[in-house]
Structure formats: structure tokens, C-alpha cells
Write a protein that holds these residues in place. Structure first.
Motif, PDB file in Angstrom:
ATOM      1  N   PRO A   1       0.816  -1.227   0.000  1.00 40.07           N
ATOM      2  CA  PRO A   1       0.000   0.000   0.000  1.00 40.07           C
ATOM      3  C   PRO A   1       0.847   1.274   0.000  1.00 40.07           C
ATOM      4  N   ARG A   2       0.352   2.286  -0.689  1.00 38.18           N
ATOM      5  CA  ARG A   2       0.998   3.600  -0.656  1.00 38.18           C
ATOM      6  C   ARG A   2       0.786   4.210   0.726  1.00 38.18           C
ATOM      7  N   ARG A   3       1.861   4.559   1.389  1.00 32.51           N
ATOM      8  CA  ARG A   3       1.784   5.198   2.694  1.00 32.51           C
ATOM      9  C   ARG A   3       2.334   6.610   2.610  1.00 32.51           C
ATOM     10  N   CYS A   4       1.677   7.521   3.279  1.00 30.96           N
ATOM     11  CA  CYS A   4       2.186   8.885   3.356  1.00 30.96           C
ATOM     12  C   CYS A   4       3.302   8.927   4.396  1.00 30.96           C
ATOM     13  N   ARG A   5       4.482   9.359   3.975  1.00 33.44           N
ATOM     14  CA  ARG A   5       5.620   9.454   4.888  1.00 33.44           C
ATOM     15  C   ARG A   5       5.976  10.923   5.112  1.00 33.44           C
ATOM     16  N   TYR A   6       6.458  11.214   6.312  1.00 34.70           N
ATOM     17  CA  TYR A   6       6.767  12.586   6.702  1.00 34.70           C
ATOM     18  C   TYR A   6       8.271  12.756   6.864  1.00 34.70           C
ATOM     19  N   TYR A   7       8.746  13.985   6.643  1.00 37.66           N
ATOM     20  CA  TYR A   7      10.180  14.254   6.610  1.00 37.66           C
ATOM     21  C   TYR A   7      10.500  15.572   7.312  1.00 37.66           C
ATOM     22  N   HIS A   8      11.760  15.726   7.666  1.00 36.35           N
ATOM     23  CA  HIS A   8      12.247  17.035   8.080  1.00 36.35           C
ATOM     24  C   HIS A   8      13.613  17.265   7.446  1.00 36.35           C
ATOM     25  N   VAL A   9      13.957  18.531   7.280  1.00 39.80           N
ATOM     26  CA  VAL A   9      15.235  18.897   6.672  1.00 39.80           C
ATOM     27  C   VAL A   9      16.323  18.771   7.732  1.00 39.80           C
ATOM     28  N   THR A  10      17.294  17.918   7.473  1.00 33.99           N
ATOM     29  CA  THR A  10      18.383  17.715   8.434  1.00 33.99           C
ATOM     30  C   THR A  10      19.643  18.489   8.061  1.00 33.99           C
ATOM     31  N   ASN A  11      19.743  18.882   6.790  1.00 28.36           N
ATOM     32  CA  ASN A  11      20.957  19.563   6.352  1.00 28.36           C
ATOM     33  C   ASN A  11      20.648  20.376   5.103  1.00 28.36           C
ATOM     34  N   GLU A  12      21.031  21.644   5.108  1.00 29.82           N
ATOM     35  CA  GLU A  12      20.899  22.484   3.919  1.00 29.82           C
ATOM     36  C   GLU A  12      22.248  22.511   3.216  1.00 29.82           C
ATOM     37  N   VAL A  13      22.343  21.718   2.153  1.00 28.68           N
ATOM     38  CA  VAL A  13      23.611  21.551   1.437  1.00 28.68           C
ATOM     39  C   VAL A  13      23.965  22.812   0.664  1.00 28.68           C
ATOM     40  N   SER A  14      22.960  23.407   0.020  1.00 26.25           N
ATOM     41  CA  SER A  14      23.164  24.646  -0.726  1.00 26.25           C
ATOM     42  C   SER A  14      21.844  25.404  -0.730  1.00 26.25           C
ATOM     43  N   ALA A  15      21.796  26.469  -1.523  1.00 31.15           N
ATOM     44  CA  ALA A  15      20.578  27.299  -1.543  1.00 31.15           C
ATOM     45  C   ALA A  15      19.358  26.522  -2.023  1.00 31.15           C
ATOM     46  N   ASN A  16      19.556  25.509  -2.845  1.00 33.77           N
ATOM     47  CA  ASN A  16      18.397  24.771  -3.378  1.00 33.77           C
ATOM     48  C   ASN A  16      18.527  23.253  -3.239  1.00 33.77           C
ATOM     49  N   LEU A  17      19.476  22.801  -2.408  1.00 36.02           N
ATOM     50  CA  LEU A  17      19.645  21.362  -2.207  1.00 36.02           C
ATOM     51  C   LEU A  17      19.687  21.061  -0.711  1.00 36.02           C
ATOM     52  N   VAL A  18      18.850  20.117  -0.272  1.00 34.78           N
ATOM     53  CA  VAL A  18      18.770  19.783   1.154  1.00 34.78           C
ATOM     54  C   VAL A  18      18.839  18.273   1.329  1.00 34.78           C
ATOM     55  N   GLU A  19      19.038  17.868   2.568  1.00 34.93           N
ATOM     56  CA  GLU A  19      18.976  16.460   2.930  1.00 34.93           C
ATOM     57  C   GLU A  19      17.729  16.258   3.779  1.00 34.93           C
ATOM     58  N   LEU A  20      16.916  15.278   3.412  1.00 33.31           N
ATOM     59  CA  LEU A  20      15.680  14.983   4.125  1.00 33.31           C
ATOM     60  C   LEU A  20      15.788  13.676   4.876  1.00 33.31           C
ATOM     61  N   GLN A  21      15.191  13.626   6.061  1.00 32.24           N
ATOM     62  CA  GLN A  21      15.140  12.423   6.868  1.00 32.24           C
ATOM     63  C   GLN A  21      13.691  12.099   7.187  1.00 32.24           C
ATOM     64  N   GLU A  22      13.280  10.868   6.919  1.00 32.99           N
ATOM     65  CA  GLU A  22      11.922  10.451   7.265  1.00 32.99           C
ATOM     66  C   GLU A  22      11.747  10.479   8.776  1.00 32.99           C
ATOM     67  N   THR A  23      10.563  10.884   9.214  1.00 34.79           N
ATOM     68  CA  THR A  23      10.280  10.986  10.634  1.00 34.79           C
ATOM     69  C   THR A  23       8.882  10.444  10.918  1.00 34.79           C
ATOM     70  N   GLU A  24       8.520  10.389  12.179  1.00 30.26           N
ATOM     71  CA  GLU A  24       7.178   9.957  12.551  1.00 30.26           C
ATOM     72  C   GLU A  24       6.155  11.036  12.164  1.00 30.26           C
ATOM     73  N   VAL A  25       4.894  10.635  12.155  1.00 27.64           N
ATOM     74  CA  VAL A  25       3.834  11.611  11.889  1.00 27.64           C
ATOM     75  C   VAL A  25       3.881  12.681  12.987  1.00 27.64           C
ATOM     76  N   PRO A  26       4.072  13.943  12.631  1.00 27.20           N
ATOM     77  CA  PRO A  26       4.142  14.991  13.661  1.00 27.20           C
ATOM     78  C   PRO A  26       2.858  15.035  14.497  1.00 27.20           C
ATOM     79  N   LYS A  27       3.009  15.124  15.798  1.00 26.84           N
ATOM     80  CA  LYS A  27       1.852  15.126  16.694  1.00 26.84           C
ATOM     81  C   LYS A  27       0.986  16.366  16.523  1.00 26.84           C
TER      82      LYS A  27
END
Length: 246
Positions: free
Chosen positions: A205-231
Motif C-alpha cells: 500500500p501507498r503510505r504517506c511518509r513525513y520528513y524534516h530537513v536535516t541539512n541544507e547543502v546549498s541554496a536549493n539542495l537539502v537532505e531529508l530524513q523520514e520521521t514519525e507523523v508529527p503530533k
């Protein structure tokens, strides 16, 4: 012969079913472009939108959820819905696995930031996808869920109002986004195909996954990390009051 005016949302509904019909895959991009144009003119009154949801005081009620969900239509092919956000609330960064989507603001204004997995690709290689699908299916069958980590390019960062054009996401372009209401309540209508929880062949099944930005590599490139559903993100529901569909 008497001409009958077809409500805009009914025309959009009909063309959505046509656009995402598996038999119309060869014409997907052309049909998607037409669907976007049809949605560009959509207004809140076309959906029977409750004007009470525009009132700031309505959102100050005790125990009021920060988001209200209105289901317009859903089957195995498409989901049509309205999300209403309280002033200043941000819908957390999330994905749309192997889905197309269209989003049209119908009330207020929102800031939308979208991301594409880097490097950005227009198409998914079928052989590569099948290899990934088998690995993913085997991992899930063992009860393992490894949180994703990826690089993503910021593909859009703009404010959209009810006069703005429709935003589009694809399985590979702008597939991740976060949406923030500004100083007033804001609402947007969207169409997703296929809906969440429908099966991805070979994976599940398609699941909706949530993320947060862990690192801003440049002005338009970031690193995302999957996280739990925000409360902070939960919804109540309201009825759809527009023209009957289906």
C-alpha cells in the motif's frame, strides 16, 4: 435541444476519471494539462465551501483541530478533497509515492515549498523500479521499516492564493511538499491519483511518509530524513456541500 450548464467541479470530476484511466496512459500529459487548466478557474463557491471556515474566530474554538478535511470524492482511481488550515499552521513535509497530484488554492493564501528527489529525473526506469520493488517488499515482509534519507532539490518556494494557477506534482517532480497557511484560514482543493493506501505493485500500500530537513547543502539542495507523523498534525472533518459527483 435544451443546453444544461454543467457545474465546473462536475466537469473536473469527469475529466479526472478520464485523465487517470489506465486506458489513457498514452495521453496522460495532454489530459493532465487540460485538467490543470480546468482547475485554474475553480472557486470556493463551485465546491459549496462553507464560509464559516473563513472566519478566524471559528479556528479559536477550544479543541479545534488545526486542519479540517473534506472528502469530495474517492474511488480506487482518484481522491478529490479539500484541506482547510488554520492561520499560521503548516502541513508537515510529506510525500506522494508513485502518485500524480494537482492542488488549487480556493480560499486565503498558502506558502508552498516543494522538493524533488535529487538527482531530478523525469521518468522511472521500469527495470530499476522492479528491482527496488522486490527489495522493498522483502524488507516489509520481515517487518522492517528503515526510515528513508535522501537528497532533494527545492523545486518551488512560493505563495499561492485563490487567484494563483494550479500546482502539479508527479511521481518524480515536486513529489514532496509542505504547505503553510498565512495570516488567515486557507483552503485548497486537490486531486491525487492513485489515492493513498492503494497498492504499488510488488511493494504494498501507498503510505504517506513525513520528513524534516536535516541539512541544507546549498541554496536549493537539502537532505531529508523520514520521521514519525508529527503530533501537531491532526484533522477533523466537515461534509462536502457542493454538487453531487459519481
Amino acid at each position: 435541444m435544451e443546453l444544461v450548464n454543467v457545474p465546473p467541479i462536475v466537469s473536473i470530476y469527469r475529466h479526472s476519471l478520464h485523465t487517470f484511466d489506465d486506458r489513457q496512459k498514452a495521453e496522460l500529459m495532454a489530459n493532465l494539462g487540460k485538467l490543470k487548466s480546468m482547475m485554474d478557474g475553480l472557486r470556493s463557491e463551485d465546491l459549496g465551501y462553507d464560509n464559516n471556515l473563513k472566519d478566524v474566530s471559528f479556528w479559536r474554538q477550544p479543541n479545534k483541530a488545526p486542519c479540517t478535511y473534506i472528502e469530495v470524492f474517492q474511488n480506487s482511481q482518484i481522491n478529490m478533497s479539500i484541506f482547510v488550515l488554520k492561520p499560521g499552521f503548516k502541513m508537515p513535509l510529506h510525500d506522494h509515492p508513485h502518485m500524480h497530484g494537482l492542488l488549487k488554492v480556493i480560499s486565503g493564501a498558502v506558502k508552498i515549498r516543494t522538493f524533488s528527489e535529487y538527482p531530478v529525473t523525469q521518468h522511472v526506469d521500469p527495470v530499476e523500479f522492479q528491482v527496488h520493488a522486490r527489495r522493498e517488499a522483502a524488507r516489509l515482509a520481515q517487518g522492517n521499516h528503515r526510515r528513508r534519507k535522501l537528497f532533494a532539490e527545492i523545486t518551488s518556494n512560493k505563495v499561492c492564493s485563490e487567484n494563483s494557477s494550479t500546482c502539479i506534482l508527479t511521481p518524480t517532480i515536486s513529489n514532496y511538499h509542505e504547505i503553510e497557511a498565512l495570516e488567515m484560514p486557507a483552503a485548497f482543493f486537490d486531486i491525487l491519483s492513485p489515492p493513498y493506501d492503494t497498492l504499488i505493485e510488488g511493494i504494498g500500500p501507498r503510505r504517506c511518509r513525513y520528513y524534516h530537513v536535516t541539512n541544507e547543502v546549498s541554496a536549493n539542495l537539502v537532505e531529508l530524513q523520514e520521521t514519525e507523523v508529527p503530533k501537531c498534525f491532526y484533522c477533523d472533518q466537515a461534509p462536502y456541500l457542493g454538487p453531487i459527483l459519481g
